[in-house]
Design a protein around this motif. Structure first.
Motif, PDB file in Angstrom:
ATOM      1  N   PRO A  28      13.485   5.350 -14.112  1.00 17.22           N
ATOM      2  CA  PRO A  28      13.178   3.952 -13.827  1.00 17.22           C
ATOM      3  C   PRO A  28      11.769   3.587 -14.259  1.00 17.22           C
ATOM      4  CG  PRO A  28      12.827   5.250 -11.897  1.00 17.22           C
ATOM      5  CD  PRO A  28      13.244   6.208 -12.958  1.00 17.22           C
ATOM      6  N   ILE A  29      11.497   2.303 -14.321  1.00 19.79           N
ATOM      7  CA  ILE A  29      10.129   1.855 -14.550  1.00 19.79           C
ATOM      8  C   ILE A  29       9.480   1.710 -13.187  1.00 19.79           C
ATOM      9  CG2 ILE A  29       8.692   0.010 -15.476  1.00 19.79           C
ATOM     10  CD1 ILE A  29      10.804  -0.497 -17.520  1.00 19.79           C
ATOM     11  N   THR A  30       8.536   2.596 -12.909  1.00 15.45           N
ATOM     12  CA  THR A  30       7.972   2.606 -11.561  1.00 15.45           C
ATOM     13  C   THR A  30       6.826   1.619 -11.395  1.00 15.45           C
ATOM     14  OG1 THR A  30       6.656   4.469 -12.246  1.00 15.45           O
ATOM     15  CG2 THR A  30       8.643   4.958 -10.999  1.00 15.45           C
ATOM     16  N   SER A  31       6.262   1.159 -12.495  1.00 15.06           N
ATOM     17  CA  SER A  31       5.157   0.207 -12.313  1.00 15.06           C
ATOM     18  C   SER A  31       5.678  -1.223 -12.368  1.00 15.06           C
ATOM     19  CB  SER A  31       4.082   0.436 -13.372  1.00 15.06           C
ATOM     20  OG  SER A  31       4.666   0.726 -14.605  1.00 15.06           O
ATOM     21  N   ASN A  32       4.782  -2.158 -12.038  1.00 15.68           N
ATOM     22  CA  ASN A  32       5.195  -3.550 -12.014  1.00 15.68           C
ATOM     23  C   ASN A  32       4.347  -4.347 -12.994  1.00 15.68           C
ATOM     24  OD1 ASN A  32       2.704  -4.095 -10.716  1.00 15.68           O
ATOM     25  ND2 ASN A  32       3.654  -3.438  -8.789  1.00 15.68           N
ATOM     26  N   PHE A  33       4.554  -5.643 -13.034  1.00 13.30           N
ATOM     27  CA  PHE A  33       3.834  -6.464 -14.007  1.00 13.30           C
ATOM     28  C   PHE A  33       2.349  -6.576 -13.694  1.00 13.30           C
ATOM     29  CE2 PHE A  33       8.065  -8.419 -15.072  1.00 13.30           C
ATOM     30  CZ  PHE A  33       8.097  -7.864 -16.323  1.00 13.30           C
ATOM     31  N   ARG A  34       1.986  -6.481 -12.432  1.00 12.36           N
ATOM     32  CA  ARG A  34       0.563  -6.582 -12.120  1.00 12.36           C
ATOM     33  C   ARG A  34      -0.163  -5.332 -12.586  1.00 12.36           C
ATOM     34  NH1 ARG A  34      -2.831  -7.663  -6.561  1.00 12.36           N
ATOM     35  NH2 ARG A  34      -4.805  -7.466  -7.657  1.00 12.36           N
ATOM     36  N   LYS A  69       0.822  -1.222   0.000  1.00  7.39           N
ATOM     37  CA  LYS A  69       0.000   0.000   0.000  1.00  7.39           C
ATOM     38  C   LYS A  69       0.845   1.256   0.000  1.00  7.39           C
ATOM     39  CE  LYS A  69      -4.024  -1.982   2.171  1.00  7.39           C
ATOM     40  NZ  LYS A  69      -4.542  -2.407   3.464  1.00  7.39           N
ATOM     41  N   LYS A  70       2.015   1.141   0.587  1.00  6.63           N
ATOM     42  CA  LYS A  70       2.859   2.332   0.702  1.00  6.63           C
ATOM     43  C   LYS A  70       3.578   2.683  -0.599  1.00  6.63           C
ATOM     44  CE  LYS A  70       4.086   1.957   5.584  1.00  6.63           C
ATOM     45  NZ  LYS A  70       5.179   1.504   6.449  1.00  6.63           N
ATOM     46  N   LYS A  71       3.430   1.836  -1.608  1.00 12.63           N
ATOM     47  CA  LYS A  71       4.246   1.993  -2.810  1.00 12.63           C
ATOM     48  C   LYS A  71       4.124   3.375  -3.446  1.00 12.63           C
ATOM     49  CE  LYS A  71       4.906   0.711  -7.439  1.00 12.63           C
ATOM     50  NZ  LYS A  71       4.324   0.210  -8.647  1.00 12.63           N
ATOM     51  N   LYS A  72       2.859   3.831  -3.593  1.00  6.41           N
ATOM     52  CA  LYS A  72       2.617   5.122  -4.239  1.00  6.41           C
ATOM     53  C   LYS A  72       3.369   6.234  -3.524  1.00  6.41           C
ATOM     54  CE  LYS A  72      -1.620   5.706  -6.821  1.00  6.41           C
ATOM     55  NZ  LYS A  72      -3.065   5.898  -6.671  1.00  6.41           N
ATOM     56  N   LYS A  73       3.272   6.179  -2.212  1.00  6.30           N
ATOM     57  CA  LYS A  73       3.889   7.221  -1.400  1.00  6.30           C
ATOM     58  C   LYS A  73       5.392   7.249  -1.612  1.00  6.30           C
ATOM     59  CE  LYS A  73       1.715   8.418   2.974  1.00  6.30           C
ATOM     60  NZ  LYS A  73       1.544   7.893   4.332  1.00  6.30           N
ATOM     61  N   ILE A  74       5.969   6.060  -1.580  1.00  9.46           N
ATOM     62  CA  ILE A  74       7.428   5.973  -1.692  1.00  9.46           C
ATOM     63  C   ILE A  74       7.913   6.503  -3.026  1.00  9.46           C
ATOM     64  CG2 ILE A  74       9.345   4.341  -1.859  1.00  9.46           C
ATOM     65  CD1 ILE A  74       7.883   2.625   0.182  1.00  9.46           C
ATOM     66  N   ILE A  75       7.174   6.160  -4.076  1.00 14.86           N
ATOM     67  CA  ILE A  75       7.609   6.609  -5.398  1.00 14.86           C
ATOM     68  C   ILE A  75       7.444   8.113  -5.553  1.00 14.86           C
ATOM     69  CG2 ILE A  75       6.965   6.498  -7.842  1.00 14.86           C
ATOM     70  CD1 ILE A  75       6.869   3.471  -7.450  1.00 14.86           C
ATOM     71  N   LEU A  76       6.344   8.651  -5.024  1.00 18.71           N
ATOM     72  CA  LEU A  76       6.168  10.102  -5.058  1.00 18.71           C
ATOM     73  C   LEU A  76       7.298  10.794  -4.322  1.00 18.71           C
ATOM     74  CD1 LEU A  76       2.352  10.723  -4.587  1.00 18.71           C
ATOM     75  CD2 LEU A  76       3.779  11.293  -6.555  1.00 18.71           C
ATOM     76  N   LYS A  77       7.684  10.200  -3.211  1.00 25.16           N
ATOM     77  CA  LYS A  77       8.774  10.736  -2.416  1.00 25.16           C
ATOM     78  C   LYS A  77      10.054  10.810  -3.242  1.00 25.16           C
ATOM     79  CE  LYS A  77       9.607   9.885   2.505  1.00 25.16           C
ATOM     80  NZ  LYS A  77       9.686   8.703   3.384  1.00 25.16           N
ATOM     81  N   GLY A  78      10.273   9.765  -4.014  1.00 25.54           N
ATOM     82  CA  GLY A  78      11.461   9.714  -4.864  1.00 25.54           C
ATOM     83  C   GLY A  78      11.477  10.845  -5.872  1.00 25.54           C
ATOM     84  N   MET A 131       8.332  -2.571  -8.041  1.00 26.51           N
ATOM     85  CA  MET A 131       8.553  -1.822  -9.278  1.00 26.51           C
ATOM     86  C   MET A 131       9.647  -2.528 -10.090  1.00 26.51           C
ATOM     87  SD  MET A 131      10.598   1.475  -7.800  1.00 26.51           S
ATOM     88  CE  MET A 131      11.653   1.982  -9.147  1.00 26.51           C
ATOM     89  N   ARG A 132       9.616  -2.344 -11.406  1.00 27.92           N
ATOM     90  CA  ARG A 132      10.589  -3.051 -12.225  1.00 27.92           C
ATOM     91  C   ARG A 132      11.988  -2.486 -12.037  1.00 27.92           C
ATOM     92  NH1 ARG A 132      10.161  -5.100 -17.951  1.00 27.92           N
ATOM     93  NH2 ARG A 132      11.645  -6.499 -17.021  1.00 27.92           N
ATOM     94  N   GLY A 133      12.067  -1.207 -11.802  1.00 28.30           N
ATOM     95  CA  GLY A 133      13.355  -0.615 -11.465  1.00 28.30           C
ATOM     96  C   GLY A 133      14.100  -0.030 -12.636  1.00 28.30           C
ATOM     97  N   LEU A 134      15.386   0.210 -12.423  1.00 31.80           N
ATOM     98  CA  LEU A 134      16.196   0.879 -13.434  1.00 31.80           C
ATOM     99  C   LEU A 134      16.575  -0.089 -14.552  1.00 31.80           C
ATOM    100  CD1 LEU A 134      18.404   2.647 -10.841  1.00 31.80           C
ATOM    101  CD2 LEU A 134      17.136   3.871 -12.575  1.00 31.80           C
ATOM    102  N   MET A 135      16.616   0.419 -15.765  1.00 31.39           N
ATOM    103  CA  MET A 135      16.941  -0.440 -16.897  1.00 31.39           C
ATOM    104  C   MET A 135      18.306  -0.074 -17.475  1.00 31.39           C
ATOM    105  SD  MET A 135      14.300  -2.182 -16.839  1.00 31.39           S
ATOM    106  CE  MET A 135      14.099  -3.163 -18.271  1.00 31.39           C
ATOM    107  N   ILE A 136      18.830  -0.989 -18.231  1.00 35.29           N
ATOM    108  CA  ILE A 136      20.140  -0.786 -18.837  1.00 35.29           C
ATOM    109  C   ILE A 136      19.977  -0.636 -20.349  1.00 35.29           C
ATOM    110  CG2 ILE A 136      22.393  -1.810 -19.219  1.00 35.29           C
ATOM    111  CD1 ILE A 136      21.824  -3.361 -16.570  1.00 35.29           C
ATOM    112  N   LYS A 137      20.658   0.366 -20.888  1.00 35.88           N
ATOM    113  CA  LYS A 137      20.637   0.539 -22.340  1.00 35.88           C
ATOM    114  C   LYS A 137      21.463  -0.546 -23.003  1.00 35.88           C
ATOM    115  CE  LYS A 137      20.727   5.454 -22.397  1.00 35.88           C
ATOM    116  NZ  LYS A 137      21.554   6.595 -22.723  1.00 35.88           N
ATOM    117  N   ALA A 138      21.340  -0.645 -24.297  1.00 38.67           N
ATOM    118  CA  ALA A 138      22.080  -1.683 -25.015  1.00 38.67           C
ATOM    119  C   ALA A 138      23.582  -1.501 -24.868  1.00 38.67           C
ATOM    120  CB  ALA A 138      21.689  -1.665 -26.480  1.00 38.67           C
ATOM    121  N   ASN A 139      24.032  -0.260 -24.666  1.00 39.94           N
ATOM    122  CA  ASN A 139      25.480  -0.036 -24.571  1.00 39.94           C
ATOM    123  C   ASN A 139      26.007  -0.177 -23.142  1.00 39.94           C
ATOM    124  OD1 ASN A 139      24.527   2.234 -23.384  1.00 39.94           O
ATOM    125  ND2 ASN A 139      25.386   3.663 -24.853  1.00 39.94           N
TER     126      ASN A 139
END
Ligand SMILES: [Zn+2]
Length: 781
Positions: free
Chosen positions: A172-178, A71-80, A157-165
């Motif tokens: 970051p991708i803040t949402s998840n698969f659900r 439940k706290k997820k939204k709050k934490i991401i907004l904080k970020g 959350m899915r988190g930070l992604m890496i470029k091809a290089n």
């Protein structure tokens, strides 16, 4: 349930525990040690049936509802987001920091970790009832499928992604698969998955090739005799990284044979004699006595001609007893190293390009394990800052002693860490010893006094910038020219006014790192513990950290790296003589010798300053290490240590354990050739390459005849090269460059003695290996 199928005589307590994947492995291990292999096979067979039966019956399944979003997820991401916005406002006037994406990444990393913990808490509340356990959690905890990282992607959350290089995307991708991804997020994540797919398609071939090369280089190593009589060995210790033991000594020496007697820590009693096998009993004693150094026999030091002896090899790892004569240990070694190689390439695929391997701890503390008395090393210097004790000396240590002054624990204190205990105080186990922050890089003053700037040249080596919030000037060090050229390095001096009103210099601090931000101004009075400057953190990118299979292949093949680091060939004092454009000329001089080097500072960085003392084998510049450099200047011991560590580290990050002796066997082959440097014997010429064992054999004979032995130089060759240089032309020809080898063989009228395994397979003879009678016949002929 498991007790039913358990062999009798084992107490119920050993089984009456939470059982998961690793626990089952331990149980099988236990049975292996107590009974013969038949019982263990029987038990494994039964446990397999039981497992299949109950997993079918339970019919475990998961649904989308099981991926609970905290439940706290939204709050934490907004904080970020807020944090980053705040930071951006704050640094609006610092063009240098603005460019730095790391701040974004650091903040998101923190949030990512926080969410991971939250997800775990949500799917497994503390007082949940057994039949209501979340299925996802069930799978995770039992060790059957998935890791916490994957679950985090499902419901955190899915988190930070890496470029091809290899760079990190700062958003970051803040949402998840659900929740599902939006268009932008989906697009970013395709980078990683596409890379993963193409990698698995292209790189599995590489790992197969590595295995083939390894097999070819070591195929003819077979256990030929029981004891070669070698009395040399390799020293084995605990492996320590960042003050933590990551590999215990007892695990490393298990199943090997001592080359020297082992003494207990008081150095009074002998635990075991020379040439004893380290079995389970001895294993327990070593663990209990906390011995830190053991010398064991090693394939590297084996004297057996054309093979290896069972004493130098030790236990047969599949049978847990001394290896029998005729075992093809070379091929076993090659396969043991090659097989996990596939895993190393798959890793990008599994994580789907998600940044997880460089998860940095932001704050860390060390707790003591035993009760005892605290002692500090003599070089410790501390200052008091905001009522905290801060360590400002480098490489100082903390020890925990017991009542008879034995060292129980030993830690190195990181710079700027906060010390929590006092010298000579008695502490209980579990007490926090010190803590430190990875994100802060500061220079803290040892003394109180007056600041004086030296070598400051405006717009040449520093810039003044107004901070709009505080309306103060801030000085940023800008060193475009050579960083280590002593004359131009800006320095801070701390002066002290004594009773006679004379100024005395207390300490000088060199500011030789670009983008250092000063926290003090000229002629300011300061007290000890004041932060003088902030040093920027080094940029991190996965690109520089070359890991995985390519690195392993590079180590085994001994490839010259592109940006080779310069190694000092002598001990002496470094002098910077002149600078022309991008090149600096340096000399290293001692009383006898003098060496000159030219360094291109555009490509490499000088790691030492003017007038610094340099030891033989120190790396003078930054860059990649070329392993023969280590062999030439530091010797075989250091080389083996370096390669072993590098390879084991790569495998360890993937959770793969490989016994040291497999790598030692490959290294033995890589080091098996020597170059002749001086000889009076006319069978060899200067510069010729010959087998080490053969030269040793000839030298022994020469010494007996009181003649001068042949002088030689050790070589480190890549595995392909060694395979092609094999005595047997048939095995070389079947590996690579067939036509070249065959023409050479016919021109030189070569003979193949058919001693290796491969040659014999080729002509359809029985192998000169195996534990039966074949090996005896081999020697008779
Ligand atoms: Zn041996």
């Amino acid at each position: 349930m498991i007790y039913e199928i358990f062999p009798k005589k084992i107490s119920f307590n050993k089984i009456n525990k939470y059982i998961n994947k690793s626990r089952i492995l331990k149980l099988i291990n236990l049975i292996c040690n107590k009974y013969n292999t038949d019982v263990a096979v029987n038990f494994s067979e039964k446990i397999l049936r039981k497992g299949l039966y109950f997993s079918t019956k339970s019919g475990i399944s998961i649904s989308i509802e099981d991926a609970i979003i905290p439940k706290k997820k939204k709050k934490i991401i907004l904080k970020g987001y807020k944090k980053i916005k705040n930071f951006k406002n704050k640094i609006l006037n610092f063009p240098i920091i603005k460019k730095n994406k790391n701040i974004n990444i650091n903040i998101w990393e923190k949030i990512d970790n926080k969410l991971e913990d939250l997800v775990l808490k949500v799917i497994y509340p503390k007082n949940s009832i057994l039949n209501k356990i979340n299925s996802i959690f069930f799978m995770l905890k039992s060790g059957a499928r998935g890791s916490i990282n994957q679950i985090k992607q499902l419901s955190g959350m899915r988190g930070l992604m890496i470029k091809a290089n290899g760079n990190i995307i700062k958003n970051p991708i803040t949402s998840n698969f659900r929740e599902g991804l939006n268009m932008f997020q989906y697009f970013i994540s395709t980078h990683g998955s596409r890379k993963g797919l193409s990698d698995t398609a292209l790189k599995t071939a590489n790992s197969g090739y590595l295995t083939r090369k390894l097999v070819d280089v070591s195929q003819d190593i077979v256990v030929r005799e029981k004891d070669c009589g070698s009395n040399k060995g390799v020293v084995i210790t605990n492996i320590i990284q960042d003050n933590e033991i990551i590999e215990n000594i007892e695990n490393r020496v298990f199943g090997r044979i001592t080359s020297k007697k082992i003494l207990d820590r008081k150095k009074k009693n002998i635990i075991c004699k020379k040439n004893t096998i380290i079995d389970l009993n001895l294993f327990k004693i070593i663990k209990k006595e906390k011995i830190i150094k053991i010398e064991v026999r090693s394939p590297l030091k084996c004297k057996t001609y054309n093979g290896i002896c069972s004493y130098c090899y030790g236990y047969d790892l599949s049978k847990r007893r001394l290896v029998s004569i005729g075992t093809t240990v070379g091929i076993i070694a090659a396969q043991s190293i090659g097989e996990p190689g596939t895993q190393l390439t798959m890793r990008t695929f599994h994580t789907g390009g998600i940044m997880s391997n460089i998860k940095t701890k932001l704050k860390s503390s060390i707790f003591c394990k035993y009760k005892g008395i605290v002692k500090f090393s003599k070089n410790l210097i501390c200052v008091l800052k905001n009522k905290k004790i801060i360590v400002i000396s480098k490489k100082s240590k903390i020890f925990i002693l017991n009542s008879i002054k034995f060292i129980l624990e030993e830690y190195e204190l990181p710079l700027n860490c906060n010390l929590r205990v006092k010298n000579n105080s008695y502490i209980k186990s579990g007490k926090k010893l010190f803590s430190w922050n990875y994100s802060s890089n500061k220079i803290i003053s040892k003394h109180s006094g007056i600041i004086k700037f030296k070598n400051f040249k405006k717009n040449k080596n520093y810039k003044k910038i107004i901070n709009k919030i505080t309306n103060e000037y801030v000085i940023i060090i800008k060193n475009k020219s050579i960083i280590n050229y002593n004359k131009y390095i800006p320095k801070i001096k701390i002066l002290y006014l004594n009773k006679n009103k004379l100024l005395y210099k207390k300490s000088t601090i060199k500011l030789n790192i670009n983008n250092t931000i000063l926290n003090v101004y000229n002629k300011q009075k300061i007290s000890s513990g004041k932060t003088l400057a902030y040093i920027p953190k080094e940029k991190k990118s996965i690109k520089d950290i070359m890991g995985g299979l390519p690195r392993i292949s590079e180590l085994f093949e001994v490839i010259k790296p592109k940006n080779r680091s310069l190694i000092s060939e002598i001990k002496g004092i470094l002098k910077i003589s002149k600078k022309v454009k991008n090149k600096i000329y340096i000399t290293i001089k001692n009383k006898i010798e003098k060496r000159k080097y030219i360094i291109n500072i555009k490509k490499k960085k000088l790691l030492f300053g003017n007038n610094e003392i340099i030891n033989k084998g120190d790396f003078i510049t930054s860059g990649n290490i070329y392993t023969p450099d280590i062999l030439k200047n530091l010797g075989i011991k250091k080389l083996v240590f370096y390669i072993m560590n590098e390879i084991q580290n790569i495998y360890r990050t993937q959770g793969v354990k490989i016994n040291d002796k497999h790598i030692e066997i490959i290294l033995k082959q890589m080091l098996s050739k020597v170059e002749i440097t001086k000889t009076k014997n006319f069978t060899y010429f200067k510069g010729e390459i010959e087998n080490l064992n053969k030269i040793l054999k000839i030298n022994r004979k020469l010494i007996l005849k009181k003649k001068k032995p042949i002088k030689y130089r050790n070589l480190l060759l890549g595995i392909t090269k060694i395979s092609l240089l094999k005595k047997s032309f048939m095995s070389s020809a079947s590996f690579q460059e067939t036509s070249k080898i065959l023409t050479k063989a016919s021109l030189f009228d070569k003979k193949d003695k058919l001693k290796g395994l491969k040659e014999n397979i080729m002509i359809g003879k029985l192998l000169p290996a195996g534990t039966g009678n074949i090996i005896n016949n081999y020697f008779k002929k």
